[in-house]
Enzyme design. Sequence first.
Site, PDB file in Angstrom:
ATOM      1  CB  SER A 134       5.957 133.356 -26.145  1.00  0.00           C
ATOM      2  OG  SER A 134       6.679 132.455 -25.330  1.00  0.00           O
ATOM      3  CE  LYS A 160       6.944 134.083 -22.568  1.00  0.00           C
ATOM      4  NZ  LYS A 160       5.861 133.932 -21.700  1.00  0.00           N
ATOM      5  CE  LYS A 162       7.551 129.627 -23.019  1.00  0.00           C
ATOM      6  NZ  LYS A 162       6.555 129.715 -21.738  1.00  0.00           N
ATOM      7  CG  ASP A 187       8.103 131.718 -19.146  1.00  0.00           C
ATOM      8  OD1 ASP A 187       8.411 131.619 -18.157  1.00  0.00           O
ATOM      9  OD2 ASP A 187       7.158 131.633 -20.062  1.00  0.00           O
ATOM     10  CD  GLU A 212       6.289 134.674 -17.714  1.00  0.00           C
ATOM     11  OE1 GLU A 212       5.492 134.126 -17.600  1.00  0.00           O
ATOM     12  OE2 GLU A 212       6.945 134.939 -18.955  1.00  0.00           O
ATOM     13  CG  ASP A 237       2.467 132.659 -15.772  1.00  0.00           C
ATOM     14  OD1 ASP A 237       1.488 132.800 -15.491  1.00  0.00           O
ATOM     15  OD2 ASP A 237       2.753 131.888 -16.658  1.00  0.00           O
ATOM     16  CE  LYS A 261       0.452 132.759 -19.135  1.00  0.00           C
ATOM     17  NZ  LYS A 261       1.269 131.527 -18.835  1.00  0.00           N
ATOM     18  N   GLY A 289      -0.083 134.289 -22.727  1.00  0.00           N
ATOM     19  CA  GLY A 289      -0.876 133.363 -23.583  1.00  0.00           C
ATOM     20  C   GLY A 289      -0.734 131.710 -23.123  1.00  0.00           C
TER      21      GLY A 289
END
Length: 368
Positions: A134, A160, A162, A187, A212, A237, A261, A289
Site C-alpha cells: 500500500s 495499492k 491511496k 483506496d 476500495e 473495508d 482486518k 493492514g
Amino acid sequence: MIERVELLILCLPLVFPFETSFGRINERTILLIKLYSNGIEGWGEVVSEKLPQYSYETIETSWHVLKDILIPMALKEKELESYKFHKIASQYKGHPMAKAGFELALWDLEAKKRGISLSKLWGGEKDKIQAGVSLGIEEKVEFLMNKIENFLKKGYQRIKVKIRPGWDVNTVKEIRKYFPEIKLMVDANCSYRIDQIGVLKKLDNYNLMMIEQPFYENDLWQHAKLQRNIKTPICLDESIKSINEAVAGHEMGSYKIINMKVGRIGGWINANEIHKFAVEKNIPLWCGGMLESGIGRAHNVHLSSMKQFILPNDISESRRYFKEDLVNPPFELTNKGTIKVPSSPGIGVKVEEKFLKKIIIRKEIVKI
C-alpha cells in the site's frame, strides 16, 4: 485462568512518512496486550490510532475500555476461554478494536496451549500468503512512480495507491502510462461524496482490480448505487463492521470484494463468521493492514492463510514500515512475492522484549 494482564503503549518510527486522505504520519503509536496463564504468554495488538479519523476508536479510548471494563470483567472469570470472552464482552456496545486486541491475545494463548499455530487452529490452508503493498499520497507523482518501481522489483504482487479528490484520475492515468499491466487498485478511505460519481466512473478506464471504500462507512446504499454505475469492482473495508453489514451489503449489491482486518472487526470469531459467508457466496477476500507491528502482522498473516483470501493482501515485510520490528524472525518477502505463514505455536514468532522495553511510553499491570 488469566493470572495477569499487561497493557503497553509504545511508539515505532516509520521508515518513510505515510499519507492517506486522513493526513500524514511519521510514527505509529501501538497498544499491545500481554496475557499470562500457567507460564504461557499470549499477545494481541489493538489497531486503533491516536486520532479518531479512520475510526471513532483511539488509543486512549481503547486503553480506557480495556483497563476499566474488559480486563476487570475477564479477570473475574475463573475459566476464561475465547468464546466466553467474546460473549460477555458483547454486552458492551462498540469498541471492536479494543475487544479484538484482547481476543487476539486469548487466541494466541489458546493455540500455544494446544501446541499449534493460529493458522492450523482456524483451518488455514496456505503455508505462504500473497503480498501486496500500500502506497500513500505523495507530493509529486514522480515520487510515487519511483516507489512503485522499487516495490515491483522486490516482488510485490499488487500495488495499492491511496487516493482522494484531486489526487485520483490523473495519478492513476500516469501510473498506467508507465505500468500498463501491473495489478493495481486504489483506496479512497471514505473521502468521496455521492455527487462525485463522475470522477470515480473515469477510473473505469484504467483496468483497476478494485476501488476500495470510496464513500463514508455507513453508506451501503450509496456504494450500491455506485457499483451499478461502474464496471470496476467496489471493495468495502470500513463499512464491513460485522457479518450483518457483509450480508446486507451483498444483498444490496454494495460491493464485490471485502477487505477484512481481524483487528478492526472485533477479533477472530467475527472474522471467521464473515469468512464462512464469503466462502458460501464466493466473495473474494484479502487482508488489509493498519501499520501493525509484527505482533498484529502475525495475526494478519495467519488470517490470510484461510481459504477465501484469494487476492494479494496488504501485508508487507517488516522492513517496509519499520527499521526494527518487535518480533523475531521479522516477516520477509520471498522472491515470488509471498510471505511465509509461521508454523510454530500461536502467532509463531518471538516478541523481542528487550527492544520493546526501550520504546514503551506507558505500562499498566493488572493482576487477579
